[in-house]
Design a protein around this motif. Sequence first.
Motif, PDB file in Angstrom:
ATOM      1  N   SER A  22     -24.910   9.459 -39.981  1.00 45.93           N
ATOM      2  CA  SER A  22     -24.040   9.070 -38.821  1.00 45.93           C
ATOM      3  C   SER A  22     -23.706  10.197 -38.295  1.00 45.93           C
ATOM      4  CB  SER A  22     -22.647   8.331 -39.670  1.00 45.93           C
ATOM      5  OG  SER A  22     -23.124   7.212 -40.283  1.00 45.93           O
ATOM      6  N   LYS A  23     -24.451  11.210 -37.990  1.00 45.73           N
ATOM      7  CA  LYS A  23     -24.178  12.355 -37.306  1.00 45.73           C
ATOM      8  C   LYS A  23     -25.507  12.750 -36.430  1.00 45.73           C
ATOM      9  CE  LYS A  23     -21.083  14.482 -40.892  1.00 45.73           C
ATOM     10  NZ  LYS A  23     -19.842  14.504 -39.979  1.00 45.73           N
ATOM     11  N   ALA A  24     -25.357  13.306 -35.164  1.00 50.17           N
ATOM     12  CA  ALA A  24     -26.415  13.674 -34.459  1.00 50.17           C
ATOM     13  C   ALA A  24     -27.110  14.747 -35.265  1.00 50.17           C
ATOM     14  CB  ALA A  24     -26.033  14.216 -32.895  1.00 50.17           C
ATOM     15  N   VAL A  25     -28.400  14.904 -35.253  1.00 54.38           N
ATOM     16  CA  VAL A  25     -28.861  16.048 -36.106  1.00 54.38           C
ATOM     17  C   VAL A  25     -30.437  16.406 -35.232  1.00 54.38           C
ATOM     18  CG1 VAL A  25     -28.426  15.173 -38.343  1.00 54.38           C
ATOM     19  CG2 VAL A  25     -30.438  14.325 -37.298  1.00 54.38           C
ATOM     20  N   TRP A  35     -32.290   6.371 -35.188  1.00 55.31           N
ATOM     21  CA  TRP A  35     -31.830   6.345 -33.617  1.00 55.31           C
ATOM     22  C   TRP A  35     -32.252   7.528 -32.936  1.00 55.31           C
ATOM     23  CZ3 TRP A  35     -29.980   1.190 -32.521  1.00 55.31           C
ATOM     24  CH2 TRP A  35     -29.632   0.443 -33.610  1.00 55.31           C
ATOM     25  N   THR A  36     -33.238   7.488 -32.053  1.00 56.32           N
ATOM     26  CA  THR A  36     -33.578   8.506 -31.190  1.00 56.32           C
ATOM     27  C   THR A  36     -33.729   8.049 -29.694  1.00 56.32           C
ATOM     28  OG1 THR A  36     -36.112   8.004 -31.175  1.00 56.32           O
ATOM     29  CG2 THR A  36     -35.203   9.319 -33.249  1.00 56.32           C
ATOM     30  N   PRO A  37     -33.859   9.079 -28.968  1.00 57.45           N
ATOM     31  CA  PRO A  37     -33.679   8.602 -27.414  1.00 57.45           C
ATOM     32  C   PRO A  37     -35.088   7.401 -26.954  1.00 57.45           C
ATOM     33  CG  PRO A  37     -33.657  11.109 -27.807  1.00 57.45           C
ATOM     34  CD  PRO A  37     -34.000  10.407 -29.143  1.00 57.45           C
ATOM     35  N   SER A  38     -36.329   7.715 -27.794  1.00 61.84           N
ATOM     36  CA  SER A  38     -37.311   6.835 -27.472  1.00 61.84           C
ATOM     37  C   SER A  38     -37.471   5.525 -28.510  1.00 61.84           C
ATOM     38  CB  SER A  38     -38.620   7.738 -27.410  1.00 61.84           C
ATOM     39  OG  SER A  38     -38.830   8.289 -28.816  1.00 61.84           O
ATOM     40  N   SER A  39     -36.976   5.654 -29.653  1.00 59.75           N
ATOM     41  CA  SER A  39     -37.181   4.516 -30.565  1.00 59.75           C
ATOM     42  C   SER A  39     -36.164   4.343 -31.576  1.00 59.75           C
ATOM     43  CB  SER A  39     -38.489   4.633 -31.129  1.00 59.75           C
ATOM     44  OG  SER A  39     -38.475   5.973 -32.175  1.00 59.75           O
ATOM     45  N   ILE A  40     -36.044   3.087 -31.950  1.00 62.50           N
ATOM     46  CA  ILE A  40     -35.371   2.907 -33.221  1.00 62.50           C
ATOM     47  C   ILE A  40     -36.186   2.587 -34.345  1.00 62.50           C
ATOM     48  CG2 ILE A  40     -33.481   1.342 -34.185  1.00 62.50           C
ATOM     49  CD1 ILE A  40     -32.857   0.769 -31.071  1.00 62.50           C
ATOM     50  N   ARG A  41     -36.046   3.159 -35.539  1.00 56.59           N
ATOM     51  CA  ARG A  41     -36.794   2.840 -36.683  1.00 56.59           C
ATOM     52  C   ARG A  41     -36.100   2.276 -37.864  1.00 56.59           C
ATOM     53  NH1 ARG A  41     -40.347   8.472 -37.173  1.00 56.59           N
ATOM     54  NH2 ARG A  41     -40.491   8.747 -34.823  1.00 56.59           N
ATOM     55  N   VAL A  42     -36.361   1.095 -38.365  1.00 55.22           N
ATOM     56  CA  VAL A  42     -35.713   0.646 -39.376  1.00 55.22           C
ATOM     57  C   VAL A  42     -36.559   0.229 -40.784  1.00 55.22           C
ATOM     58  CG1 VAL A  42     -34.315  -1.459 -40.104  1.00 55.22           C
ATOM     59  CG2 VAL A  42     -34.336  -0.651 -37.771  1.00 55.22           C
ATOM     60  N   LEU A  43     -35.680   0.742 -41.637  1.00 58.16           N
ATOM     61  CA  LEU A  43     -36.409   0.324 -43.113  1.00 58.16           C
ATOM     62  C   LEU A  43     -35.573  -0.578 -43.972  1.00 58.16           C
ATOM     63  CD1 LEU A  43     -38.594   1.155 -45.341  1.00 58.16           C
ATOM     64  CD2 LEU A  43     -36.864   2.988 -45.931  1.00 58.16           C
ATOM     65  N   VAL A  44     -36.010  -1.589 -44.431  1.00 53.19           N
ATOM     66  CA  VAL A  44     -35.177  -2.520 -45.408  1.00 53.19           C
ATOM     67  C   VAL A  44     -35.676  -2.375 -46.721  1.00 53.19           C
ATOM     68  CG1 VAL A  44     -34.299  -4.837 -45.780  1.00 53.19           C
ATOM     69  CG2 VAL A  44     -34.682  -3.980 -43.532  1.00 53.19           C
ATOM     70  N   ALA A  79     -30.554   1.859 -23.849  1.00 55.29           N
ATOM     71  CA  ALA A  79     -30.133   3.367 -24.004  1.00 55.29           C
ATOM     72  C   ALA A  79     -28.589   3.427 -23.509  1.00 55.29           C
ATOM     73  CB  ALA A  79     -31.052   4.554 -23.565  1.00 55.29           C
ATOM     74  N   THR A  80     -28.552   2.783 -22.124  1.00 58.97           N
ATOM     75  CA  THR A  80     -27.200   3.009 -21.629  1.00 58.97           C
ATOM     76  C   THR A  80     -26.212   2.117 -22.274  1.00 58.97           C
ATOM     77  OG1 THR A  80     -28.230   3.241 -19.385  1.00 58.97           O
ATOM     78  CG2 THR A  80     -26.102   2.239 -19.306  1.00 58.97           C
ATOM     79  N   ALA A  81     -26.745   1.034 -22.898  1.00 59.95           N
ATOM     80  CA  ALA A  81     -25.466   0.207 -23.438  1.00 59.95           C
ATOM     81  C   ALA A  81     -25.236   0.675 -24.739  1.00 59.95           C
ATOM     82  CB  ALA A  81     -26.381  -1.191 -23.828  1.00 59.95           C
ATOM     83  N   LEU A  82     -26.036   1.244 -25.685  1.00 62.90           N
ATOM     84  CA  LEU A  82     -25.854   2.024 -26.666  1.00 62.90           C
ATOM     85  C   LEU A  82     -24.998   3.364 -26.542  1.00 62.90           C
ATOM     86  CD1 LEU A  82     -29.299   2.194 -28.721  1.00 62.90           C
ATOM     87  CD2 LEU A  82     -27.386   0.546 -29.094  1.00 62.90           C
ATOM     88  N   LYS A  83     -25.042   3.808 -25.196  1.00 65.11           N
ATOM     89  CA  LYS A  83     -24.402   5.251 -25.072  1.00 65.11           C
ATOM     90  C   LYS A  83     -22.884   4.689 -24.830  1.00 65.11           C
ATOM     91  CE  LYS A  83     -24.066   9.176 -22.027  1.00 65.11           C
ATOM     92  NZ  LYS A  83     -24.081  10.212 -23.191  1.00 65.11           N
ATOM     93  N   LYS A  87     -20.464   6.366 -32.588  1.00 61.30           N
ATOM     94  CA  LYS A  87     -19.878   7.572 -31.792  1.00 61.30           C
ATOM     95  C   LYS A  87     -21.053   8.488 -31.528  1.00 61.30           C
ATOM     96  CE  LYS A  87     -16.081  10.650 -32.132  1.00 61.30           C
ATOM     97  NZ  LYS A  87     -15.100  11.364 -33.027  1.00 61.30           N
ATOM     98  N   ALA A  88     -21.957   8.681 -32.651  1.00 61.03           N
ATOM     99  CA  ALA A  88     -22.985   9.588 -32.469  1.00 61.03           C
ATOM    100  C   ALA A  88     -24.042   9.515 -31.443  1.00 61.03           C
ATOM    101  CB  ALA A  88     -23.636   9.923 -33.801  1.00 61.03           C
ATOM    102  N   TRP A  89     -24.129   8.223 -30.892  1.00 61.30           N
ATOM    103  CA  TRP A  89     -25.047   7.799 -29.863  1.00 61.30           C
ATOM    104  C   TRP A  89     -24.787   8.672 -28.686  1.00 61.30           C
ATOM    105  CZ3 TRP A  89     -24.861   1.684 -30.990  1.00 61.30           C
ATOM    106  CH2 TRP A  89     -25.727   1.354 -32.256  1.00 61.30           C
ATOM    107  N   ARG A  90     -23.544   8.751 -28.440  1.00 59.63           N
ATOM    108  CA  ARG A  90     -23.195   9.254 -27.266  1.00 59.63           C
ATOM    109  C   ARG A  90     -23.789  10.847 -27.068  1.00 59.63           C
ATOM    110  NH1 ARG A  90     -16.916   7.867 -28.265  1.00 59.63           N
ATOM    111  NH2 ARG A  90     -17.215   5.437 -28.066  1.00 59.63           N
ATOM    112  N   THR A  91     -24.059  11.417 -28.110  1.00 61.15           N
ATOM    113  CA  THR A  91     -25.092  12.495 -28.163  1.00 61.15           C
ATOM    114  C   THR A  91     -26.303  12.435 -27.680  1.00 61.15           C
ATOM    115  OG1 THR A  91     -23.327  13.558 -29.486  1.00 61.15           O
ATOM    116  CG2 THR A  91     -25.634  14.807 -29.338  1.00 61.15           C
ATOM    117  N   ILE A  92     -26.929  11.074 -28.550  1.00 61.25           N
ATOM    118  CA  ILE A  92     -28.413  11.014 -28.398  1.00 61.25           C
ATOM    119  C   ILE A  92     -28.961  10.307 -27.181  1.00 61.25           C
ATOM    120  CG2 ILE A  92     -30.150   9.534 -29.599  1.00 61.25           C
ATOM    121  CD1 ILE A  92     -28.917  12.006 -31.295  1.00 61.25           C
ATOM    122  N   TYR A  93     -27.951   9.526 -26.402  1.00 62.57           N
ATOM    123  CA  TYR A  93     -28.461   8.646 -25.419  1.00 62.57           C
ATOM    124  C   TYR A  93     -27.746   9.206 -24.100  1.00 62.57           C
ATOM    125  CZ  TYR A  93     -30.461   5.680 -28.821  1.00 62.57           C
ATOM    126  OH  TYR A  93     -31.083   5.110 -29.877  1.00 62.57           O
TER     127      TYR A  93
END
Length: 206
Positions: free
Chosen positions: A60-63, A98-107, A167-171, A200-206
Amino acid sequence: MIKLSQTIPVLLFGASLAVISPQLCTAFTVQEIGSLAQASSDLPMVKSAGLSPDMDVPWSKAVRIVDPFEGEFVGVFDRNSLGGHLYREGSKQVISLWTPSSIRVLVTVNSDQARSSFYTAGRVYPRPDYFRFVTTKKVDKLLLKVKKKVFQLDGSTGTFAVSKELATALKNAPNENLDIRLVLEGGQTVDSEIGKETVKAWRTIY
C-alpha cells in the motif's frame, strides 16, 4: 491517441458500467512512464514485478520497481486476505500490482496447512513455522466500483490494461476502501476490496 471502447449506459447495482477491452492502449506512453520512473528515485525499491503468495514488499505504498525483464517503473502493491486467518484451509488471498499501464491480480486459495516438528531426546517438539499448500486461480475479469461508476476490465493471465479514463478515476477516488469483484475462470466470483492506503497511493501512480 487512446481508443476507448464504447461506454454502455446501463445500471449495475445503481452504477453506470464502463467496459474496457484488453485491446486498449495503455494510459501512459513509454516516455511518460519513463518520466514517472525518473521522478520516483526517492521511493522504496522493489526488484521484481512478479506476484507470489509469500512475497515481501512494502504494501500500500508507492514504490520504484526495477525488474530484470520489464525495466523500471512505479507501482503500488496491495494485499487482502479473505476467509479468516491466512493459513486457514479455504482462505483466499488477493494480491494486486497497480502500475500506470496495467493492473495485475493474483488470487490464491489455501488448500491445506501443516506444522513441522523435530524429534530429540525422546520427545517431539513443534516448530513455529508452517508449510502452506496454495493453488492459484486464473482471473478473467476485474470489476472496480469508483464512486458510482463500475469499470469492467477484460484481460488475460490476470493482467488488465489501464485506460486514461480509468487512470483518472483511480487518481480521484475517495480516500476510502474500494470494492472490487474478480471473475475467475469458470465463472466463480471473488469479492474483495482495496484498502484506503493503497487508494491514497494511487495519486502518486496515476
